[in-house]
Design a protein around this motif. Sequence first.
Motif, PDB file in Angstrom:
ATOM      1  N   ALA A 158       0.829  -1.197   0.000  1.00 49.14           N
ATOM      2  CA  ALA A 158       0.000   0.000   0.000  1.00 49.14           C
ATOM      3  C   ALA A 158       0.871   1.257   0.000  1.00 49.14           C
ATOM      4  CB  ALA A 158      -0.914   0.003   1.217  1.00 49.14           C
ATOM      5  N   PHE A 159       0.515   2.206  -0.858  1.00 51.86           N
ATOM      6  CA  PHE A 159       1.221   3.479  -0.894  1.00 51.86           C
ATOM      7  C   PHE A 159       0.271   4.544  -1.419  1.00 51.86           C
ATOM      8  CE2 PHE A 159       2.024   1.559  -5.053  1.00 51.86           C
ATOM      9  CZ  PHE A 159       1.709   2.595  -5.913  1.00 51.86           C
ATOM     10  N   SER A 160       0.690   5.804  -1.286  1.00 52.70           N
ATOM     11  CA  SER A 160      -0.097   6.928  -1.788  1.00 52.70           C
ATOM     12  C   SER A 160       0.736   7.724  -2.779  1.00 52.70           C
ATOM     13  CB  SER A 160      -0.529   7.835  -0.629  1.00 52.70           C
ATOM     14  OG  SER A 160      -1.376   7.150   0.265  1.00 52.70           O
ATOM     15  N   ILE A 161       0.068   8.267  -3.789  1.00 50.99           N
ATOM     16  CA  ILE A 161       0.725   9.172  -4.732  1.00 50.99           C
ATOM     17  C   ILE A 161       0.620  10.576  -4.156  1.00 50.99           C
ATOM     18  CG2 ILE A 161       0.671  10.146  -7.051  1.00 50.99           C
ATOM     19  CD1 ILE A 161      -0.351   7.476  -8.069  1.00 50.99           C
ATOM     20  N   THR A 162       1.738  11.225  -3.969  1.00 50.92           N
ATOM     21  CA  THR A 162       1.782  12.520  -3.282  1.00 50.92           C
ATOM     22  C   THR A 162       1.903  13.709  -4.227  1.00 50.92           C
ATOM     23  OG1 THR A 162       4.192  12.312  -3.014  1.00 50.92           O
ATOM     24  CG2 THR A 162       2.796  11.473  -1.232  1.00 50.92           C
ATOM     25  N   ASP A 163       2.310  13.476  -5.459  1.00 49.70           N
ATOM     26  CA  ASP A 163       2.492  14.600  -6.395  1.00 49.70           C
ATOM     27  C   ASP A 163       2.499  14.064  -7.821  1.00 49.70           C
ATOM     28  OD1 ASP A 163       2.921  17.224  -7.224  1.00 49.70           O
ATOM     29  OD2 ASP A 163       5.090  16.968  -7.263  1.00 49.70           O
ATOM     30  N   ALA A 164       2.085  14.892  -8.758  1.00 51.03           N
ATOM     31  CA  ALA A 164       2.083  14.530 -10.180  1.00 51.03           C
ATOM     32  C   ALA A 164       2.475  15.747 -10.998  1.00 51.03           C
ATOM     33  CB  ALA A 164       0.711  14.012 -10.610  1.00 51.03           C
ATOM     34  N   LYS A 165       3.451  15.562 -11.890  1.00 46.51           N
ATOM     35  CA  LYS A 165       3.855  16.652 -12.764  1.00 46.51           C
ATOM     36  C   LYS A 165       4.366  16.087 -14.078  1.00 46.51           C
ATOM     37  CE  LYS A 165       8.578  17.023 -10.937  1.00 46.51           C
ATOM     38  NZ  LYS A 165       9.563  17.937 -10.311  1.00 46.51           N
ATOM     39  N   ALA A 166       4.334  16.911 -15.106  1.00 45.48           N
ATOM     40  CA  ALA A 166       4.831  16.501 -16.412  1.00 45.48           C
ATOM     41  C   ALA A 166       6.263  16.989 -16.591  1.00 45.48           C
ATOM     42  CB  ALA A 166       3.949  17.054 -17.528  1.00 45.48           C
ATOM     43  N   GLN A 167       7.020  16.234 -17.355  1.00 43.35           N
ATOM     44  CA  GLN A 167       8.400  16.631 -17.621  1.00 43.35           C
ATOM     45  C   GLN A 167       8.426  17.919 -18.433  1.00 43.35           C
ATOM     46  OE1 GLN A 167      10.778  13.385 -18.956  1.00 43.35           O
ATOM     47  NE2 GLN A 167      12.529  14.656 -19.484  1.00 43.35           N
ATOM     48  N   SER A 168       7.504  18.053 -19.411  1.00 43.15           N
ATOM     49  CA  SER A 168       7.388  19.268 -20.201  1.00 43.15           C
ATOM     50  C   SER A 168       6.021  19.917 -19.970  1.00 43.15           C
ATOM     51  CB  SER A 168       7.581  18.959 -21.690  1.00 43.15           C
ATOM     52  OG  SER A 168       7.262  20.078 -22.489  1.00 43.15           O
ATOM     53  N   GLY A 169       4.958  19.200 -20.300  1.00 45.32           N
ATOM     54  CA  GLY A 169       3.600  19.697 -20.098  1.00 45.32           C
ATOM     55  C   GLY A 169       3.107  20.658 -21.149  1.00 45.32           C
ATOM     56  N   THR A 170       3.868  20.823 -22.230  1.00 46.61           N
ATOM     57  CA  THR A 170       3.497  21.797 -23.258  1.00 46.61           C
ATOM     58  C   THR A 170       2.226  21.407 -23.992  1.00 46.61           C
ATOM     59  OG1 THR A 170       5.843  22.309 -23.580  1.00 46.61           O
ATOM     60  CG2 THR A 170       4.314  23.016 -25.310  1.00 46.61           C
ATOM     61  N   TYR A 171       2.092  20.116 -24.302  1.00 48.10           N
ATOM     62  CA  TYR A 171       0.987  19.680 -25.157  1.00 48.10           C
ATOM     63  C   TYR A 171      -0.023  18.791 -24.444  1.00 48.10           C
ATOM     64  CZ  TYR A 171       4.007  21.344 -28.917  1.00 48.10           C
ATOM     65  OH  TYR A 171       4.792  22.119 -29.731  1.00 48.10           O
ATOM     66  N   ILE A 172       0.087  18.642 -23.130  1.00 47.46           N
ATOM     67  CA  ILE A 172      -0.848  17.769 -22.432  1.00 47.46           C
ATOM     68  C   ILE A 172      -1.336  18.413 -21.138  1.00 47.46           C
ATOM     69  CG2 ILE A 172       0.109  15.604 -23.324  1.00 47.46           C
ATOM     70  CD1 ILE A 172       1.604  15.297 -20.652  1.00 47.46           C
ATOM     71  N   GLN A 173      -2.513  17.967 -20.709  1.00 43.68           N
ATOM     72  CA  GLN A 173      -2.982  18.262 -19.366  1.00 43.68           C
ATOM     73  C   GLN A 173      -3.421  16.951 -18.736  1.00 43.68           C
ATOM     74  OE1 GLN A 173      -6.217  21.030 -19.676  1.00 43.68           O
ATOM     75  NE2 GLN A 173      -7.729  19.466 -20.198  1.00 43.68           N
ATOM     76  N   TRP A 174      -3.416  16.878 -17.420  1.00 44.11           N
ATOM     77  CA  TRP A 174      -3.699  15.613 -16.756  1.00 44.11           C
ATOM     78  C   TRP A 174      -4.513  15.845 -15.498  1.00 44.11           C
ATOM     79  CZ3 TRP A 174       0.709  18.298 -17.001  1.00 44.11           C
ATOM     80  CH2 TRP A 174       1.288  18.703 -15.804  1.00 44.11           C
ATOM     81  N   ASP A 175      -5.200  14.800 -15.099  1.00 47.42           N
ATOM     82  CA  ASP A 175      -6.016  14.846 -13.901  1.00 47.42           C
ATOM     83  C   ASP A 175      -5.846  13.527 -13.155  1.00 47.42           C
ATOM     84  OD1 ASP A 175      -8.016  15.777 -12.059  1.00 47.42           O
ATOM     85  OD2 ASP A 175      -9.447  14.454 -13.053  1.00 47.42           O
ATOM     86  N   LEU A 176      -5.395  13.613 -11.906  1.00 49.12           N
ATOM     87  CA  LEU A 176      -5.173  12.417 -11.091  1.00 49.12           C
ATOM     88  C   LEU A 176      -6.245  12.337 -10.012  1.00 49.12           C
ATOM     89  CD1 LEU A 176      -3.241  10.009 -10.350  1.00 49.12           C
ATOM     90  CD2 LEU A 176      -2.154  11.598  -8.745  1.00 49.12           C
ATOM     91  N   LYS A 177      -6.904  11.167  -9.924  1.00 46.82           N
ATOM     92  CA  LYS A 177      -7.944  10.966  -8.920  1.00 46.82           C
ATOM     93  C   LYS A 177      -7.663   9.698  -8.134  1.00 46.82           C
ATOM     94  CE  LYS A 177     -11.689  13.312 -11.384  1.00 46.82           C
ATOM     95  NZ  LYS A 177     -13.040  13.165 -11.993  1.00 46.82           N
ATOM     96  N   GLU A 178      -7.985   9.753  -6.843  1.00 49.35           N
ATOM     97  CA  GLU A 178      -7.885   8.576  -5.982  1.00 49.35           C
ATOM     98  C   GLU A 178      -9.301   8.075  -5.690  1.00 49.35           C
ATOM     99  OE1 GLU A 178      -6.941   7.712  -1.333  1.00 49.35           O
ATOM    100  OE2 GLU A 178      -5.420   8.885  -2.421  1.00 49.35           O
ATOM    101  N   ILE A 179      -9.545   6.802  -5.987  1.00 47.91           N
ATOM    102  CA  ILE A 179     -10.846   6.208  -5.744  1.00 47.91           C
ATOM    103  C   ILE A 179     -10.658   4.922  -4.949  1.00 47.91           C
ATOM    104  CG2 ILE A 179     -11.874   7.215  -7.818  1.00 47.91           C
ATOM    105  CD1 ILE A 179     -11.522   4.552  -9.218  1.00 47.91           C
ATOM    106  N   GLU A 180     -11.755   4.321  -4.550  1.00 45.43           N
ATOM    107  CA  GLU A 180     -11.704   3.060  -3.806  1.00 45.43           C
ATOM    108  C   GLU A 180     -12.575   2.036  -4.514  1.00 45.43           C
ATOM    109  OE1 GLU A 180     -13.178   1.564   0.505  1.00 45.43           O
ATOM    110  OE2 GLU A 180     -11.757   3.258   0.529  1.00 45.43           O
ATOM    111  N   GLU A 181     -11.998   0.861  -4.734  1.00 45.28           N
ATOM    112  CA  GLU A 181     -12.719  -0.237  -5.372  1.00 45.28           C
ATOM    113  C   GLU A 181     -12.566  -1.484  -4.522  1.00 45.28           C
ATOM    114  OE1 GLU A 181     -11.359  -0.761  -9.343  1.00 45.28           O
ATOM    115  OE2 GLU A 181     -12.169   1.152 -10.062  1.00 45.28           O
ATOM    116  N   SER A 182     -13.678  -1.997  -4.019  1.00 49.22           N
ATOM    117  CA  SER A 182     -13.677  -3.205  -3.185  1.00 49.22           C
ATOM    118  C   SER A 182     -12.708  -3.071  -2.011  1.00 49.22           C
ATOM    119  CB  SER A 182     -13.317  -4.435  -4.034  1.00 49.22           C
ATOM    120  OG  SER A 182     -14.221  -4.588  -5.110  1.00 49.22           O
ATOM    121  N   GLY A 183     -12.691  -1.904  -1.415  1.00 47.59           N
ATOM    122  CA  GLY A 183     -11.833  -1.659  -0.258  1.00 47.59           C
ATOM    123  C   GLY A 183     -10.379  -1.419  -0.586  1.00 47.59           C
TER     124      GLY A 183
END
Length: 227
Positions: A158-183
């Motif tokens: 078990a671990f958590s993702i604490t940060d998200a970033k792109a190396q460049s980010g010029t041509y993309i956008q992103w969305d990170l979500k944490e959900i729960e499935e079957s506990g």
Amino acid sequence: IKVHTSDTQQPISELTVTGDVKKFAEIDPPRVLLNGEVNQPLKVTVKISPASKGLFKITGAKADEGKDIRVTLADGTDAERDAYSLVVENQRETVGRYQDTIRITTTSQMPNEIIIPVWGNITPPQIVTIQPRYVALNGPAGTPIKETVRIVPRNNYAFSITDAKAQSGTYIQWDLKEIEESGQKVYTLTVENLKKDKGRYYDNIILKTDSKDLPEIRVSVSGLITE
């Protein structure tokens, strides 16, 4: 075989040698592959049987190096022939590859040794499932192009993702979500194209985690925008 003589009429004669080589022993498998993750139990059992009963007995087994493997030899007799079991276990506790050779001595004069090669490949623990591993944003300009990546920590890691970033980010956008499935904690990373004209691009999304075994996850992104 070329035979050279003093015969002036036929100074060189050629001889052909043929032979019928019988199988000495049945070895299954003939080589040992120890491939797996760090701290995962890895062992292979090799069965060795003389081609005919009473042909030879095994008197010992030893690895040339022996630092990464443990070798255990056991013998038994079945209804038809003497049979031996050679158990080879991985002892390496760090990531890496190794190679060794096990030499089995026998009571036979020719050959008096059976050689079994050993290869080991110990990999880091696989603590997460990422699907897909690579994001391909391909399509015509002016249309929505996006893809979602599922990131699922494996059991006991078990671990958590604490940060998200792109190396460049010029041509993309992103969305990170944490959900729960079957506990179970699951992350979804949605990546969307921002490039509005024809062309290619490459980028990486870097996810930081609180796991000492996997402090960083990289998701590769490629884009191919057509007219």
